[in-house]
Motif scaffolding. Structure first.
Motif, PDB file in Angstrom:
ATOM      1  N   SER A 115       0.895  -1.061  -0.066  1.00 14.44           N
ATOM      2  CA  SER A 115      -0.118  -0.103  -0.168  1.00 14.44           C
ATOM      3  C   SER A 115       1.005   1.213   0.059  1.00 14.44           C
ATOM      4  CB  SER A 115      -0.546  -0.227   1.200  1.00 14.44           C
ATOM      5  OG  SER A 115       0.122   0.296   2.764  1.00 14.44           O
ATOM      6  N   MET A 116       2.588   0.963  -0.034  1.00 12.36           N
ATOM      7  CA  MET A 116       2.703   2.054   0.393  1.00 12.36           C
ATOM      8  C   MET A 116       2.868   2.592  -1.400  1.00 12.36           C
ATOM      9  SD  MET A 116       7.462   2.145   0.468  1.00 12.36           S
ATOM     10  CE  MET A 116       7.127   1.163  -1.236  1.00 12.36           C
ATOM     11  N   THR A 117       2.781   4.523  -1.128  1.00 11.35           N
ATOM     12  CA  THR A 117       2.502   5.559  -1.774  1.00 11.35           C
ATOM     13  C   THR A 117       3.875   6.789  -2.074  1.00 11.35           C
ATOM     14  OG1 THR A 117       1.851   7.102  -0.964  1.00 11.35           O
ATOM     15  CG2 THR A 117       0.302   4.988  -2.447  1.00 11.35           C
ATOM     16  N   ASN A 118       4.021   6.653  -1.102  1.00  4.27           N
ATOM     17  CA  ASN A 118       5.243   7.788  -0.446  1.00  4.27           C
ATOM     18  C   ASN A 118       6.608   7.445  -0.811  1.00  4.27           C
ATOM     19  OD1 ASN A 118       6.718   9.600   0.787  1.00  4.27           O
ATOM     20  ND2 ASN A 118       4.953  10.863   0.236  1.00  4.27           N
ATOM     21  N   ALA A 135       8.933   4.730  -6.339  1.00  5.54           N
ATOM     22  CA  ALA A 135       9.215   4.959  -7.167  1.00  5.54           C
ATOM     23  C   ALA A 135      10.759   4.440  -7.185  1.00  5.54           C
ATOM     24  CB  ALA A 135       9.107   6.621  -8.131  1.00  5.54           C
ATOM     25  N   LYS A 136      12.043   4.981  -6.773  1.00  2.34           N
ATOM     26  CA  LYS A 136      12.565   3.752  -6.372  1.00  2.34           C
ATOM     27  C   LYS A 136      13.047   3.046  -5.764  1.00  2.34           C
ATOM     28  CE  LYS A 136      15.045   8.819  -6.922  1.00  2.34           C
ATOM     29  NZ  LYS A 136      15.968   9.844  -6.094  1.00  2.34           N
ATOM     30  N   LEU A 137      12.055   2.701  -4.225  1.00  2.00           N
ATOM     31  CA  LEU A 137      12.407   1.493  -4.087  1.00  2.00           C
ATOM     32  C   LEU A 137      11.683   0.617  -4.846  1.00  2.00           C
ATOM     33  CD1 LEU A 137      11.212   3.043  -0.866  1.00  2.00           C
ATOM     34  CD2 LEU A 137      13.027   1.524  -0.672  1.00  2.00           C
ATOM     35  N   PHE A 138      10.677   0.489  -5.390  1.00  2.00           N
ATOM     36  CA  PHE A 138      10.039  -0.665  -6.320  1.00  2.00           C
ATOM     37  C   PHE A 138      11.353  -0.694  -7.705  1.00  2.00           C
ATOM     38  CE2 PHE A 138       6.396   0.570  -4.590  1.00  2.00           C
ATOM     39  CZ  PHE A 138       5.922  -1.049  -3.856  1.00  2.00           C
ATOM     40  N   GLY A 139      11.624   0.353  -8.301  1.00  2.00           N
ATOM     41  CA  GLY A 139      12.612   0.569  -9.412  1.00  2.00           C
ATOM     42  C   GLY A 139      13.156  -0.416  -9.352  1.00  2.00           C
ATOM     43  N   ALA A 140      13.966  -0.366  -8.254  1.00  2.00           N
ATOM     44  CA  ALA A 140      15.820  -1.234  -7.751  1.00  2.00           C
ATOM     45  C   ALA A 140      15.852  -2.470  -8.830  1.00  2.00           C
ATOM     46  CB  ALA A 140      16.141  -1.381  -7.159  1.00  2.00           C
ATOM     47  N   ASN A 141      17.172  -2.532  -9.605  1.00  3.20           N
ATOM     48  CA  ASN A 141      17.475  -3.363 -10.454  1.00  3.20           C
ATOM     49  C   ASN A 141      17.763  -4.947 -10.364  1.00  3.20           C
ATOM     50  OD1 ASN A 141      19.728  -2.286  -9.239  1.00  3.20           O
ATOM     51  ND2 ASN A 141      20.610  -2.264 -11.557  1.00  3.20           N
ATOM     52  N   GLN A 221      26.178   6.478  12.570  1.00  5.77           N
ATOM     53  CA  GLN A 221      24.747   6.255  13.272  1.00  5.77           C
ATOM     54  C   GLN A 221      25.050   4.946  13.353  1.00  5.77           C
ATOM     55  OE1 GLN A 221      23.311   4.070  10.012  1.00  5.77           O
ATOM     56  NE2 GLN A 221      22.439   4.093  12.267  1.00  5.77           N
ATOM     57  N   ASN A 222      24.186   4.184  14.976  1.00  4.22           N
ATOM     58  CA  ASN A 222      24.395   3.057  14.951  1.00  4.22           C
ATOM     59  C   ASN A 222      22.836   1.920  15.190  1.00  4.22           C
ATOM     60  OD1 ASN A 222      27.003   2.166  15.247  1.00  4.22           O
ATOM     61  ND2 ASN A 222      26.384   3.986  17.087  1.00  4.22           N
ATOM     62  N   THR A 223      21.902   2.940  15.130  1.00  2.00           N
ATOM     63  CA  THR A 223      20.339   2.625  15.435  1.00  2.00           C
ATOM     64  C   THR A 223      19.825   3.092  14.485  1.00  2.00           C
ATOM     65  OG1 THR A 223      20.753   2.257  17.800  1.00  2.00           O
ATOM     66  CG2 THR A 223      18.520   2.845  16.535  1.00  2.00           C
ATOM     67  N   LEU A 224      18.461   3.027  14.258  1.00  2.00           N
ATOM     68  CA  LEU A 224      17.740   3.741  12.437  1.00  2.00           C
ATOM     69  C   LEU A 224      16.768   2.901  13.175  1.00  2.00           C
ATOM     70  CD1 LEU A 224      18.805   3.211   9.356  1.00  2.00           C
ATOM     71  CD2 LEU A 224      19.310   4.893  10.577  1.00  2.00           C
ATOM     72  N   PHE A 225      14.875   4.318  13.174  1.00  3.22           N
ATOM     73  CA  PHE A 225      14.157   3.961  13.378  1.00  3.22           C
ATOM     74  C   PHE A 225      13.592   4.230  11.591  1.00  3.22           C
ATOM     75  CE2 PHE A 225      15.408   5.558  16.800  1.00  3.22           C
ATOM     76  CZ  PHE A 225      14.010   5.133  18.067  1.00  3.22           C
ATOM     77  N   TYR A 226      12.747   2.527  10.984  1.00  2.00           N
ATOM     78  CA  TYR A 226      12.323   2.394   9.985  1.00  2.00           C
ATOM     79  C   TYR A 226      10.724   3.100   9.551  1.00  2.00           C
ATOM     80  CZ  TYR A 226      17.083  -0.608   9.137  1.00  2.00           C
ATOM     81  OH  TYR A 226      17.879  -0.571   9.527  1.00  2.00           O
ATOM     82  N   PHE A 227      10.677   3.647   8.456  1.00  3.49           N
ATOM     83  CA  PHE A 227       9.202   4.389   8.456  1.00  3.49           C
ATOM     84  C   PHE A 227       8.909   3.651   7.606  1.00  3.49           C
ATOM     85  CE2 PHE A 227      10.674   7.064  12.170  1.00  3.49           C
ATOM     86  CZ  PHE A 227       9.631   6.766  13.200  1.00  3.49           C
ATOM     87  N   ILE A 228       7.068   3.961   6.939  1.00  6.28           N
ATOM     88  CA  ILE A 228       6.645   4.083   5.620  1.00  6.28           C
ATOM     89  C   ILE A 228       5.588   4.801   5.566  1.00  6.28           C
ATOM     90  CG2 ILE A 228       5.922   1.511   6.242  1.00  6.28           C
ATOM     91  CD1 ILE A 228       6.396   0.356   3.275  1.00  6.28           C
ATOM     92  N   LYS A 229       5.367   5.251   4.343  1.00  8.77           N
ATOM     93  CA  LYS A 229       4.440   5.735   3.830  1.00  8.77           C
ATOM     94  C   LYS A 229       3.399   5.108   2.488  1.00  8.77           C
ATOM     95  CE  LYS A 229       3.674  10.420   3.879  1.00  8.77           C
ATOM     96  NZ  LYS A 229       4.352  11.883   4.698  1.00  8.77           N
TER      97      LYS A 229
END
Length: 229
Positions: A115-118, A135-141, A221-229
């Motif tokens: 459902s990701m659009t952003n 677009a980049k996330l879905f378009g990786a080769n 950095q050592n830590t990340l919060f991963y978000f999706i929209k």
């Protein structure tokens, strides 16, 4: 890191409907929306905090509590992973929180991804923000995000990355790759493959990048919060 978590928790309690994640209830959860973005759009004053989201509407998945960042980069971001370098394994947790490491379940991840659009948003322990478009996330080769169906099973699927684009080949040997890593200590192949890190050595770049001329975040950095929209 401790300061960042405190900021998130305080902002979550300033006027929004905070869902208590410390108690388990047998009562069905009442959905507040299909996504953090839908909640934000219907109530623009919504503040960051935990909301009950039904990711697939009337389909089989039950609603779950999700942390929503309602402020950064327009708000409406759903937290799907909280990870740091050096962990022995990735753990699926019922509710990904701002104060405990873990990733969202396979079924809920797939619903979020589809459902990701952003795009995706990443916040490190120093509150620096990175963002990349859908677009980049879905378009990786090499490894588009659409290939990833289980965040805790990346190594078994033959990948160690949520996302991987490379100018030539897909072997991560030259300095021509872009990556989003979510790696445990057992699957990291080199010192450069930090457990929670971002890379943009290749032609495909992040849209927001807070690390100056550096082509990777792992030194900063050592830590990340991963978000999706």
């Amino acid at each position: 890191m401790k300061f960042f978590i405190v900021v998130l928790i305080i902002s979550a309690c300033a006027g929004c409907q905070v869902v208590n994640t410390s108690r388990q209830s047998t009562m069905p959860l009442e959905s507040q929306g299909l996504s953090c973005l839908e909640i934000k759009n219907s109530s623009p004053e919504s503040q960051s905090g935990y909301y009950v989201v039904d990711l697939d509407g009337q389909k089989p998945l039950p609603p779950i509590r999700i942390y929503c960042d309602m402020v950064t980069e327009g708000g409406g971001w759903m937290l799907f992973a909280h990870h740091t370098d050096g962990l022995d394994s990735l753990t699926t947790t019922k509710n990904v929180t701002t104060n405990k490491f873990g990733v969202i379940s396979k079924q809920h991840w797939v619903a979020m991804r589809d459902s990701m659009t952003n795009g995706m948003l990443f916040v490190d322990e120093k509150e620096r923000v990175s963002r990349i478009s859908s677009a980049k996330l879905f378009g990786a080769n090499c490894e588009p995000v659409s290939n990833i169906n289980n965040l805790t099973d990346l190594s078994k699927n033959g990948s160690r990355y949520i996302w991987h684009h490379e100018n030539r080949g897909c072997d991560v040997r030259g300095l021509d790759y872009s990556l989003i890593t979510l790696i445990d200590s057992s699957t990291s192949k080199s010192y450069r493959e930090a457990g929670a890190a971002l890379y943009q050595s290749g032609s495909m770049k992040f849209d927001v990048w807070p690390y100056g001329n550096e082509t990777s975040s792992y030194k900063h950095q050592n830590t990340l919060f991963y978000f999706i929209k």
